[in-house]
Design an enzyme around this catalytic site. Sequence first.
Site, PDB file in Angstrom:
ATOM      1  N   GLU A   1      -2.271  -3.593  -8.070  1.00 65.53           N
ATOM      2  CA  GLU A   1      -1.605  -2.582  -7.246  1.00 65.53           C
ATOM      3  C   GLU A   1      -2.068  -1.166  -7.600  1.00 65.53           C
ATOM      4  O   GLU A   1      -1.267  -0.237  -7.696  1.00 65.53           O
ATOM      5  CB  GLU A   1      -0.081  -2.703  -7.366  1.00 65.53           C
ATOM      6  CG  GLU A   1       0.455  -4.020  -6.843  1.00 65.53           C
ATOM      7  CD  GLU A   1       1.969  -4.116  -6.883  1.00 65.53           C
ATOM      8  OE1 GLU A   1       2.628  -3.148  -7.304  1.00 65.53           O
ATOM      9  OE2 GLU A   1       2.511  -5.175  -6.483  1.00 65.53           O
TER      10      GLU A   1
ATOM     11  N   GLU B   1       0.750 -12.243  -6.453  1.00 68.00           N
ATOM     12  CA  GLU B   1       2.104 -11.933  -6.947  1.00 68.00           C
ATOM     13  C   GLU B   1       3.071 -12.237  -5.819  1.00 68.00           C
ATOM     14  O   GLU B   1       2.916 -11.718  -4.707  1.00 68.00           O
ATOM     15  CB  GLU B   1       2.182 -10.464  -7.366  1.00 68.00           C
ATOM     16  CG  GLU B   1       3.405 -10.111  -8.182  1.00 68.00           C
ATOM     17  CD  GLU B   1       3.267  -8.714  -8.795  1.00 68.00           C
ATOM     18  OE1 GLU B   1       2.199  -8.437  -9.390  1.00 68.00           O
ATOM     19  OE2 GLU B   1       4.199  -7.912  -8.656  1.00 68.00           O
TER      20      GLU B   1
END
Length: 810
Positions: free
Chosen positions: A427, A503
């Site tokens: 991220e 994720e």
Amino acid sequence: MNTMKFTLLILTILLISSGIRAQERVVTELTKGWKFSKGTNEKAFENDFNDSKWQTVTVPHDWAIYGPFDKQVDIQTTAIVQNGEKVATEKTGRTGALPYIGEAWYRNQFSVPNFDKNKKVLIVFEGAMSEPKVFVNGKKVGEWNYGYNYFYFDITDYVAANGKNSLAVHLSNLGLSSRWYPGAGLYRKVKIIVKNKESIDQWGTFITTPFISSDLAKVTIKTKVSGENLRIITEIKDAKGIEVATNENSTLFGNEFEQNIAVKNPHLWSPENPYLYTATSQIYVGDVLKDETTTRFGIRSIKYEANKGFSLNGEVRKFKGVCLHHDLGPIGTAINKAALRRQLTILKDMGCNAIRSSHNMPSLEQLELCDEMGFMFLAESFDEWAKPKVKNGYNRFFETDAEKDIVNLVQATRNHPCIVMWSSGNEVPDQWGAEGVKRAKWLQDIFHREDPTRPVTVGMDQVKATLASGFGALLDIPGLNYRVHLYQEAFEKFPQGFILGSETASTVSSRGVYKFPVVKAQSKQYADFQSSSYDLEYCSWSNLPDDDFVLQDDKSWVIGEFVWTGFDYLGEPTPYDEKWPSRSSYFGISDLAGLPKDRFYLYRSRWNTNDKTLHILPHWNWEGREGQTTPVFVYTNYESAELFVNGKSMGIQRKNNATPQNRYRLMWMDVKYEPGTVKVVAFDKQGNRVAEEEIHTAEKPYQIKLEADRTNLEANGEDLAFVTVSVVDKKGNPCPNATQQLHFNVTGKGTYRAACNGDATSLEQFHLPTMKLFSGKLVVLVQSTSKAGEIELEVTGKGLKTGKIPLKSN
């Protein structure tokens, strides 16, 4: 021939055949004898510094885990961009509310026996939090910035011959440097390696298996060495220690040997059969053995193919994985193999087959256990690149350190068969724009250069941005963090032909806590700062487990998932980032103590295909809710079941496709609470009764019950037994609402290490021998000493019959 001549002849033959053994490498773990002091000290690096009044500790060591918890430690006024926040607000508990910020020193002494000009001495750190500066005999030998990385220094020119050498390590943790509890201190192993100058380089062995068939495997071993006129002999042994192949080579390409060795009828490594070989490499100058190392490896093949997915040993399979932070709950970040093994044992029972190290480089112990126990591994490197998430994060070092950090990650771990892919980031804010694309390619190219055998991914949460920029298209494996609504578009537009759920879920719950009415809810908060264990609550950016199950089951091009997270961890108390005293996460499938939440059984019912799963929730102690609607869920791998309350049928429920929840759960939404017995009877596909389970309304708490994960420990001063402590009534029924304060006492050849109850809002310090129960349970950690013998844990609580359990160390 007389006896003397015969003996001399035998000795001559042995010397010719096996070489003369010079003094080889000696590896010493610096575990004991450390002196520790927190704070600034300008002279602590000096050789003759007096540290006699400092605290004596063992390493691995985490200085911050002892607390106390303090709201002021980590107050951050920030907008958590990856959570979709646009306005900065005050956050508490984000890094665990533990005192990890500040400077500290560690000092120790070591000797180098028989040191001479032909020796080389290395000091190896497997992790130091953070920014370590290392001094030997008062002189600085080097520094390393990234607290999660392994690194080493050649200290040959700094050590004293045959005498005591002083070692000093300075560490510094800045505030605003992490998004979770990073730990503090020398939290992984420190080693001194003494070897000959003619030797195998540190992490110099690289083993691959480029060709595998049922009757033959080609094992390629590249070995980087130092010295001239060398030859190498490598012997491969199977899991029983029997030699299966050997090879000798004296041709160096630069400073590297390459050996191609045939192993007949190979046993292949897999999660179901984690078979391991060992390669012992010996370096000779003439007939003199100069160095020897042993490397454990597995024979296995991996492949990622468009529209087909991931294959291990030629068989298509999916990742049933979890993400794990590096802390170990009540013992913090100080690495402990027994604690890691317990985590993996729990995950194995759930049917998990893969781990993602999040968001940092894994410990070597974790990789060793995954090799042994059969877990595939996604080894991650960074949470930040050049653009910051937190002011003092890795962004400060990215431009100067990223390459050398990746080199050390890969070279130190690439022989582990469990690793099946690398991740260069999670991220990262660099997902936007051309600059980020260039960084992604630069990092991926470094991984490819150091290890051409494994692909690279990035956990992407800004999927639209990476679709537009080309960021996602250049990755070997496009990893999507959440964004289930974008999977189809990403698959159609990305060229790779498959998608990884790098994720998933971020479902939140508190073990044994249930909220009414039972409805799906996003970012739901309650006055007690807990989340409901009906597993219907999730975060603003995420979703429920069942939404991922649908994609995994229905889309062949989705190659698996890594759930956020396998266990609760210290820090990131979403959805209570702004609520004190929340100080640890709610994401875990199991809680911070390692006790399974209800969600454990939801995943187990789908992932563990070998064992029966039949789990009822909630508990059945609801005084004051008589006559009120109290839904009952059943997590099971059976397709249908009938529910009974006090012998009265609530009807049969069957899994169906009405909603993702109906597809994977059995739910009786209209049950009215009445004390007594809840029973579920499961049916197979033919309608036959095949299993049943029941829970009961407990009476008054009566007795403390103790159950250990293992009763025999190793007398090494490090081994741990995890003892689950619960309270039961006179009939032995668990008391799920018990909250009594308990006290712990360990006698014999063991010590009390820590306790944890899994309550994300508890401010009780783990290392003190007392704690309140949470939802009727907690866990006590008993540690062995270096002496073998009997151990006993005694647990007491006011008004409760005492619990005792015998343990033993050998």
